[in-house]
Design an enzyme around this catalytic site. Structure first.
Site, PDB file in Angstrom:
ATOM      1  N   HIS A 126       0.715  -1.345  -0.166  1.00  0.00           N
ATOM      2  CA  HIS A 126       0.133  -0.082  -0.253  1.00  0.00           C
ATOM      3  C   HIS A 126       0.857   1.236   0.165  1.00  0.00           C
ATOM      4  CE1 HIS A 126       0.437   0.125   4.538  1.00  0.00           C
ATOM      5  NE2 HIS A 126       0.521   1.316   4.264  1.00  0.00           N
ATOM      6  N   ASP A 156       0.028  -7.423   1.488  1.00  0.00           N
ATOM      7  CA  ASP A 156       0.714  -6.128   1.791  1.00  0.00           C
ATOM      8  C   ASP A 156       1.987  -6.074   1.673  1.00  0.00           C
ATOM      9  OD1 ASP A 156       0.236  -3.398   1.862  1.00  0.00           O
ATOM     10  OD2 ASP A 156       0.224  -3.278   4.301  1.00  0.00           O
ATOM     11  N   SER A 159       4.687   2.909   7.834  1.00  0.00           N
ATOM     12  CA  SER A 159       4.510   1.972   6.997  1.00  0.00           C
ATOM     13  C   SER A 159       5.487   1.390   6.229  1.00  0.00           C
ATOM     14  CB  SER A 159       3.034   2.005   6.177  1.00  0.00           C
ATOM     15  OG  SER A 159       2.161   2.002   6.882  1.00  0.00           O
TER      16      SER A 159
END
Length: 319
Positions: A62, A92, A171
């Site tokens: 992402h 992911d 992230s």
């Protein structure tokens, strides 16, 4: 003269010193995040990735989104352009490649060895603040995180929950143990004091290897929705297993449906290996299983039942 650091501070500062150079900030036309330098030779030993070959970094799918390229910047001030080697929204995870020199790769650990309460350190670039370090503990293990690619939905199993502070930009960064081994890739903030990380384990390593080798991950589709369940004591003594997977739903027309599996079945083994949790079944669902007979043993109505299913390739229209 400065006072000596306490043992906790020594561990965190040592991990930070080891990993800060190896975690880059990532920017694309869709946003920003972090990435960890990895050694491609750990996943593709047949290839020579030395002497001027490209460097690889691991991040979240992402973070790169649908972008094909972007820029990375390291703590030493160096930077460069990257291209996306492959992305896998259902885990992911994504691998990116840069042609410029990078720091030495981080050491990947094994999240299966973590215990609740264990110290972990998060390294990333939250809120545009490059080279940030936070520390906490493993708050929970075995969490599930839904991931989607088109209409295909999959649970990322054994997600690590931590109270180490995570914010947007973390992230793709590293979650490390006290030995500075990367045991997770930070992926989400579920609430105040609740951060989640994709585990680094045998399944993750298979995904990374496929992304480096093929640019994508081919998955097998069986068509079962399951939930972990303990075995009754007589069955536990008979099989030597403590748990299995309860079939909650069988997708109509799927390989599992065609093989005769039913809701309520307890899946004991698949591919002649015990099945005790969702990951033990999901780790079988990669390219090698596509189109090949898969023996499955279930417990149904007081009896052991053997069936043969033949998984098909999971496509964007899969479930």
């Amino acid at each position: 003269m400065a006072e000596p650091l306490d043992s906790y501070s020594q561990i965190v500062s040592t991990v930070a010193a080891e990993l800060l150079p190896k975690v880059a900030s990532v920017r694309t036309n869709q946003g920003s995040g972090s990435a960890v330098v990895i050694s491609a030779s750990d996943f593709s030993p047949a290839k020579d990735y030395t002497h001027g070959s490209p460097s690889f970094l691991l991040t979240n799918a992402h973070v790169v989104g649908s972008s094909r390229a972007g820029t990375v910047a390291f703590a030493d001030g160096s930077s460069g352009d990257f291209t996306v080697v492959g992305r896998d929204p259902l885990s992911d995870l994504a691998v990116i490649r840069v042609q410029t020199a990078t720091p030495e790769p981080a050491t990947l650990g094994d999240s299966d060895e973590l215990v609740v309460g264990q110290l972990v350190v998060a390294v990333g670039n939250p809120l545009g603040l490059a080279g940030s370090v936070t520390a906490g503990v493993v708050s929970g293990l075995g969490r599930s995180l839904p991931a989607r690619s088109g209409s295909a939905v999959r649970l990322i199993e054994d997600v690590i929950q931590t109270d180490a502070a995570l914010n947007p930009g973390n992230s793709g960064g590293a979650l490390a143990d006290s030995r500075a081994q990367v045991v997770g890739i930070n992926t989400a903030v579920a609430g105040v004091g609740v951060g989640l990380a994709v585990p680094v384990n045998s399944t993750t390593r298979s995904i990374i290897a496929a992304l480096i080798r093929d640019g994508r991950v081919r998955r097998a589709f069986l068509g079962l929705v399951t939930s972990p369940a303990p075995l009754p004591e007589p069955l536990r003594r008979r099989t030597g297993q403590a748990g299995a997977l309860r079939v909650m739903e069988v997708v109509p027309g799927s390989p599992a449906h065609q093989a005769g599996l039913r809701a309520g079945d307890l899946v004991l083994s698949a591919g002649r290996s015990p099945v005790g949790d969702a990951q033990s079944l999901q780790r079988l669902m990669f390219s090698d299983a596509i189109g090949r007979p898969l023996p499955i043993t279930v417990y149904r109505n007081g009896a052991l039942v053997d069936v043969i299913a033949e998984p098909v390739e999971l496509t964007g229209s899969g479930v």
